[in-house]
Design an enzyme around this catalytic site. Structure first.
Site, PDB file in Angstrom:
ATOM      1  N   ASP A 188       1.289   3.384  -4.023  1.00  0.00           N
ATOM      2  CA  ASP A 188       2.110   4.123  -4.984  1.00  0.00           C
ATOM      3  C   ASP A 188       1.458   5.482  -5.239  1.00  0.00           C
ATOM      4  O   ASP A 188       0.239   5.590  -5.379  1.00  0.00           O
ATOM      5  CB  ASP A 188       2.240   3.334  -6.292  1.00  0.00           C
ATOM      6  CG  ASP A 188       3.356   3.872  -7.172  1.00  0.00           C
ATOM      7  OD1 ASP A 188       4.373   3.172  -7.317  1.00  0.00           O
ATOM      8  OD2 ASP A 188       3.220   4.992  -7.714  1.00  0.00           O
ATOM      9  N   VAL A 191      13.743   4.449  -8.272  1.00  0.00           N
ATOM     10  CA  VAL A 191      14.042   4.724  -6.862  1.00  0.00           C
ATOM     11  C   VAL A 191      15.061   3.681  -6.380  1.00  0.00           C
ATOM     12  O   VAL A 191      14.798   2.470  -6.465  1.00  0.00           O
ATOM     13  CB  VAL A 191      12.761   4.668  -5.993  1.00  0.00           C
ATOM     14  CG1 VAL A 191      13.112   4.898  -4.524  1.00  0.00           C
ATOM     15  CG2 VAL A 191      11.753   5.706  -6.458  1.00  0.00           C
ATOM     16  N   HIS A 235      12.065  -2.207  -4.029  1.00  0.00           N
ATOM     17  CA  HIS A 235      10.615  -2.183  -3.802  1.00  0.00           C
ATOM     18  C   HIS A 235       9.964  -3.198  -4.720  1.00  0.00           C
ATOM     19  O   HIS A 235      10.349  -3.353  -5.877  1.00  0.00           O
ATOM     20  CB  HIS A 235      10.012  -0.790  -4.037  1.00  0.00           C
ATOM     21  CG  HIS A 235      10.477  -0.105  -5.284  1.00  0.00           C
ATOM     22  ND1 HIS A 235      11.735   0.446  -5.409  1.00  0.00           N
ATOM     23  CD2 HIS A 235       9.849   0.115  -6.465  1.00  0.00           C
ATOM     24  CE1 HIS A 235      11.859   0.974  -6.615  1.00  0.00           C
ATOM     25  NE2 HIS A 235      10.739   0.779  -7.285  1.00  0.00           N
ATOM     26  N   HIS A 263       6.449  -3.964  -6.508  1.00  0.00           N
ATOM     27  CA  HIS A 263       5.144  -3.401  -6.882  1.00  0.00           C
ATOM     28  C   HIS A 263       4.117  -4.520  -6.777  1.00  0.00           C
ATOM     29  O   HIS A 263       4.326  -5.605  -7.331  1.00  0.00           O
ATOM     30  CB  HIS A 263       5.151  -2.917  -8.332  1.00  0.00           C
ATOM     31  CG  HIS A 263       6.086  -1.800  -8.630  1.00  0.00           C
ATOM     32  ND1 HIS A 263       5.677  -0.488  -8.769  1.00  0.00           N
ATOM     33  CD2 HIS A 263       7.426  -1.775  -8.852  1.00  0.00           C
ATOM     34  CE1 HIS A 263       6.705   0.281  -9.062  1.00  0.00           C
ATOM     35  NE2 HIS A 263       7.787  -0.480  -9.126  1.00  0.00           N
TER      36      HIS A 263
HETATM   37  P1  AMP Z   1      10.427   2.039 -10.091  1.00  0.00           P
HETATM   38  O1  AMP Z   1      10.345   2.603 -11.466  1.00  0.00           O
HETATM   39  O2  AMP Z   1      10.251   0.554 -10.048  1.00  0.00           O
HETATM   40  O3  AMP Z   1      11.660   2.509  -9.357  1.00  0.00           O
HETATM   41  O4  AMP Z   1       9.148   2.598  -9.316  1.00  0.00           O
HETATM   42  C1  AMP Z   1       9.158   3.688  -8.441  1.00  0.00           C
HETATM   43  C2  AMP Z   1       7.739   3.912  -8.013  1.00  0.00           C
HETATM   44  O5  AMP Z   1       7.753   4.732  -6.862  1.00  0.00           O
HETATM   45  C3  AMP Z   1       6.858   4.599  -9.060  1.00  0.00           C
HETATM   46  O6  AMP Z   1       5.738   3.758  -9.345  1.00  0.00           O
HETATM   47  C4  AMP Z   1       6.457   5.900  -8.382  1.00  0.00           C
HETATM   48  O7  AMP Z   1       5.145   6.306  -8.697  1.00  0.00           O
HETATM   49  C5  AMP Z   1       6.606   5.556  -6.911  1.00  0.00           C
HETATM   50  N1  AMP Z   1       6.861   6.679  -6.016  1.00  0.00           N
HETATM   51  C6  AMP Z   1       7.797   7.643  -6.148  1.00  0.00           C
HETATM   52  N2  AMP Z   1       7.750   8.485  -5.109  1.00  0.00           N
HETATM   53  C7  AMP Z   1       6.777   8.033  -4.281  1.00  0.00           C
HETATM   54  C8  AMP Z   1       6.242   8.469  -3.035  1.00  0.00           C
HETATM   55  N3  AMP Z   1       6.718   9.554  -2.409  1.00  0.00           N
HETATM   56  N4  AMP Z   1       5.235   7.756  -2.475  1.00  0.00           N
HETATM   57  C9  AMP Z   1       4.745   6.658  -3.098  1.00  0.00           C
HETATM   58  N5  AMP Z   1       5.209   6.196  -4.282  1.00  0.00           N
HETATM   59  C10 AMP Z   1       6.214   6.872  -4.864  1.00  0.00           C
END
Ligand code: AMP
Length: 125
Positions: free
Chosen positions: A39, A106, A110, A112
């Site tokens: 992340d 996003v 995904h 975590h």
């Molecule tokens: P969520 O709130 O569950 O959608 O989590 C999205 C996660 O994606 C967050 O923890 C961000 O820090 C992570 N994130 C966003 N853009 C990127 C990226 N380009 N590379 C790695 N992690 C990312």
């Protein structure tokens, strides 16, 4: 901004771009069904994201529409990454945010993976 998990898949979301190699990631693992990377804004000592390669908005979309093979591949990838990173003995947490209440930002499913130390209570109060 939280996303709407009932919307159609957006092929321009950031994880779709990572899957296509248009944006770099700090890769941890890849197989036919999943990609794992660190992340960009870690919330724990270890914070890895595991994403399926298919175009699924969220856990809801994935659990309803993905094939058994895709689901098995994704779940096994999550387990593999945790084992490979040495998270199992001390324990870790798997989390998927879905939609507004979950705080999903996003719109590509995904998981975590958090680990590396005690993670505190399950939910912030
Ligand atoms: P969520 O709130 O569950 O959608 O989590 C999205 C996660 O994606 C967050 O923890 C961000 O820090 C992570 N994130 C966003 N853009 C990127 C990226 N380009 N590379 C790695 N992690 C990312």
């Amino acid at each position: 901004m939280p996303i709407d998990p009932t919307e159609a898949y957006d092929p321009d979301n950031i994880f779709a771009k990572i899957l296509r190699g248009e944006i770099p990631c700090n890769k941890v693992y890849e197989d036919d069904h999943a990609l794992a990377f660190h992340d960009i804004n870690p919330q724990a000592d270890v914070h890895i994201l595991v994403i399926p390669k298919g175009a699924y908005v969220s856990w809801d979309d994935f659990s309803a529409k993905a094939s058994n093979e895709e689901i098995a591949g994704f779940v096994r990838a999550v387990g593999h990454v945790a084992r490979d990173r040495g998270l199992v003995v001390r324990g870790y947490r798997v989390l998927a945010n879905i939609g507004r209440n979950g705080g999903q930002e996003v719109p590509h499913l995904h998981a975590h993976l958090f680990g590396g130390g005690p993670l505190g209570p399950m939910l912030a109060r």
